[in-house]
Scaffold this active site. Structure first.
Site, PDB file in Angstrom:
ATOM      1  N   LYS A   9      -7.994   3.984   5.987  1.00  0.00           N
ATOM      2  CA  LYS A   9      -7.702   4.735   7.296  1.00  0.00           C
ATOM      3  C   LYS A   9      -9.086   5.096   7.872  1.00  0.00           C
ATOM      4  CE  LYS A   9      -2.703   4.930   6.721  1.00  0.00           C
ATOM      5  NZ  LYS A   9      -1.598   5.947   6.658  1.00  0.00           N
ATOM      6  N   TYR A  49       2.592  -0.568  13.828  1.00  0.00           N
ATOM      7  CA  TYR A  49       3.419   0.524  13.244  1.00  0.00           C
ATOM      8  C   TYR A  49       4.746   0.767  13.975  1.00  0.00           C
ATOM      9  CZ  TYR A  49       0.364   3.150  10.065  1.00  0.00           C
ATOM     10  OH  TYR A  49      -0.617   3.484   8.963  1.00  0.00           O
ATOM     11  N   ARG A  85       1.346   0.923  -4.520  1.00  0.00           N
ATOM     12  CA  ARG A  85       2.107   2.435  -3.908  1.00  0.00           C
ATOM     13  C   ARG A  85       1.984   3.376  -5.010  1.00  0.00           C
ATOM     14  NH1 ARG A  85       4.330   2.209   1.209  1.00  0.00           N
ATOM     15  NH2 ARG A  85       5.539   3.933   0.647  1.00  0.00           N
ATOM     16  N   THR A  91       3.000   9.728   0.286  1.00  0.00           N
ATOM     17  CA  THR A  91       2.600   9.956   1.834  1.00  0.00           C
ATOM     18  C   THR A  91       1.927  11.090   1.956  1.00  0.00           C
ATOM     19  OG1 THR A  91       4.625   8.369   2.402  1.00  0.00           O
ATOM     20  CG2 THR A  91       3.405   9.598   4.090  1.00  0.00           C
ATOM     21  N   ARG A 102      -4.369   9.387  -2.804  1.00  0.00           N
ATOM     22  CA  ARG A 102      -4.060  10.278  -1.854  1.00  0.00           C
ATOM     23  C   ARG A 102      -4.147  11.575  -2.492  1.00  0.00           C
ATOM     24  NH1 ARG A 102       1.132   6.998   0.851  1.00  0.00           N
ATOM     25  NH2 ARG A 102       0.015   6.076   2.723  1.00  0.00           N
ATOM     26  N   ASN A 112      -4.011  10.381   5.766  1.00  0.00           N
ATOM     27  CA  ASN A 112      -3.649  10.141   4.267  1.00  0.00           C
ATOM     28  C   ASN A 112      -4.398   8.976   3.649  1.00  0.00           C
ATOM     29  OD1 ASN A 112      -1.968   8.231   5.067  1.00  0.00           O
ATOM     30  ND2 ASN A 112      -0.137   8.884   4.242  1.00  0.00           N
ATOM     31  N   HIS A 115      -3.052   2.909   3.563  1.00  0.00           N
ATOM     32  CA  HIS A 115      -1.680   2.243   3.878  1.00  0.00           C
ATOM     33  C   HIS A 115      -1.562   1.116   2.808  1.00  0.00           C
ATOM     34  CE1 HIS A 115       1.304   0.114   5.931  1.00  0.00           C
ATOM     35  NE2 HIS A 115       0.687  -0.973   5.382  1.00  0.00           N
ATOM     36  N   GLU A 126       2.716  -8.106   7.583  1.00  0.00           N
ATOM     37  CA  GLU A 126       1.590  -7.355   7.566  1.00  0.00           C
ATOM     38  C   GLU A 126       0.252  -8.312   7.311  1.00  0.00           C
ATOM     39  OE1 GLU A 126       3.198  -3.162   6.958  1.00  0.00           O
ATOM     40  OE2 GLU A 126       1.974  -3.889   5.530  1.00  0.00           O
TER      41      GLU A 126
HETATM   42  P1  ATP Z   1       2.041   3.842   4.937  1.00  0.00           P
HETATM   43  O1  ATP Z   1       2.993   3.002   5.661  1.00  0.00           O
HETATM   44  O2  ATP Z   1       0.581   4.468   5.644  1.00  0.00           O
HETATM   45  O3  ATP Z   1       1.505   3.300   3.664  1.00  0.00           O
HETATM   46  P2  ATP Z   1       3.833   5.386   3.962  1.00  0.00           P
HETATM   47  O4  ATP Z   1       4.740   4.004   3.742  1.00  0.00           O
HETATM   48  O5  ATP Z   1       3.672   6.208   2.706  1.00  0.00           O
HETATM   49  O6  ATP Z   1       2.552   5.017   4.455  1.00  0.00           O
HETATM   50  P3  ATP Z   1       5.594   5.774   6.222  1.00  0.00           P
HETATM   51  O7  ATP Z   1       7.036   6.517   6.176  1.00  0.00           O
HETATM   52  O8  ATP Z   1       5.555   4.534   6.621  1.00  0.00           O
HETATM   53  O9  ATP Z   1       4.630   6.172   4.927  1.00  0.00           O
HETATM   54  O10 ATP Z   1       4.633   6.535   7.530  1.00  0.00           O
HETATM   55  C1  ATP Z   1       3.529   5.675   7.812  1.00  0.00           C
HETATM   56  C2  ATP Z   1       2.279   6.727   8.246  1.00  0.00           C
HETATM   57  O11 ATP Z   1       2.857   7.487   8.993  1.00  0.00           O
HETATM   58  C3  ATP Z   1       1.942   7.538   6.977  1.00  0.00           C
HETATM   59  O12 ATP Z   1       1.057   6.966   6.202  1.00  0.00           O
HETATM   60  C4  ATP Z   1       1.178   8.805   7.600  1.00  0.00           C
HETATM   61  O13 ATP Z   1       0.114   8.704   8.178  1.00  0.00           O
HETATM   62  C5  ATP Z   1       2.204   8.926   8.975  1.00  0.00           C
HETATM   63  N1  ATP Z   1       3.368   9.865   8.896  1.00  0.00           N
HETATM   64  C6  ATP Z   1       4.539   9.769   8.234  1.00  0.00           C
HETATM   65  N2  ATP Z   1       5.283  10.818   8.182  1.00  0.00           N
HETATM   66  C7  ATP Z   1       4.691  11.504   8.922  1.00  0.00           C
HETATM   67  C8  ATP Z   1       4.716  13.052   9.477  1.00  0.00           C
HETATM   68  N3  ATP Z   1       5.957  13.621   8.839  1.00  0.00           N
HETATM   69  N4  ATP Z   1       3.815  13.614  10.058  1.00  0.00           N
HETATM   70  C9  ATP Z   1       2.745  13.065  10.450  1.00  0.00           C
HETATM   71  N5  ATP Z   1       2.653  11.890  10.228  1.00  0.00           N
HETATM   72  C10 ATP Z   1       3.205  10.949   9.241  1.00  0.00           C
HETATM   73 MG    MG Z   2       4.904   2.739   5.220  1.00  0.00          MG
END
Ligand code: ATP
Ligand code: MG
Length: 138
Positions: A9, A49, A85, A91, A102, A112, A115, A126
């Site tokens: 990212k 997203y 993962r 996350t 992370r 973070n 992805h 994706e």
């Molecule tokens: P990713 O999809 O990026 O691999 P993830 O699967 O761990 O991450 P998701 O729940 O899919 O987490 O959320 C997607 C992205 O949205 C996160 O990586 C983060 O950048 C952002 N995000 C998630 N939760 C929050 C939150 N509470 N506040 C701000 N940003 C968030």
């Molecule tokens: Mg995700």
């Protein structure tokens, strides 16, 4: 063998730590079999997203992911989705295990650093979003 989509990212590309992150990815046993650096448009980010569009952080997330270059990659290994993962960590970096990408590199729950796809269906969607078959060289 299984494939997953990885994105490094903008917070990480801005700090020039794509090499450090990819060293952790390769040391975990994941092969990088496709790779490109690009800047996502707002339209692309909203589509990518899309599952999060009702979440309160959606607009911030789109702004962040379009704020600079990203490196998109296809990773391959046995159980690549779960393995990557685990290598990324939680996350929220405050909850991430020591030694994960992370834990070591993320700045916040939003910025973070990486992805990773969360299921085999989403991995296929994706990967197809960013790469043609010819661009993936295993
Ligand atoms: P990713 O999809 O990026 O691999 P993830 O699967 O761990 O991450 P998701 O729940 O899919 O987490 O959320 C997607 C992205 O949205 C996160 O990586 C983060 O950048 C952002 N995000 C998630 N939760 C929050 C939150 N509470 N506040 C701000 N940003 C968030
Ligand atoms: Mg995700």
């Amino acid at each position: 063998m299984e494939r997953t989509l990885s994105i490094i990212k903008p917070d990480a590309t801005k700090r020039s730590i794509t090499g450090k992150i990819n060293a952790m990815i390769e040391e975990a046993g994941l092969s990088i079999i496709a790779q490109k650096r690009l800047i996502l448009s707002v339209v692309q980010a909203e589509e990518f997203y899309g599952v999060h569009k009702e979440r309160p952080f959606f607009r911030d997330l789109v702004n962040f992911i379009t704020s600079g270059p990203v490196v998109v990659q296809v990773l391959e290994a046995e159980n690549a989705i779960a393995l990557y993962r685990k290598t990324m960590g939680a996350t929220n970096p405050k909850e991430a295990d020591k030694g994960t990408i992370r834990y070591e590199h993320a700045e916040s729950i939003e910025a973070n650093s990486v992805h990773g796809s969360d299921s085999s269906d989403n991995a296929k969607i994706e990967i197809d979003f960013f790469f043609t078959d010819e661009e993936i060289v295993g």
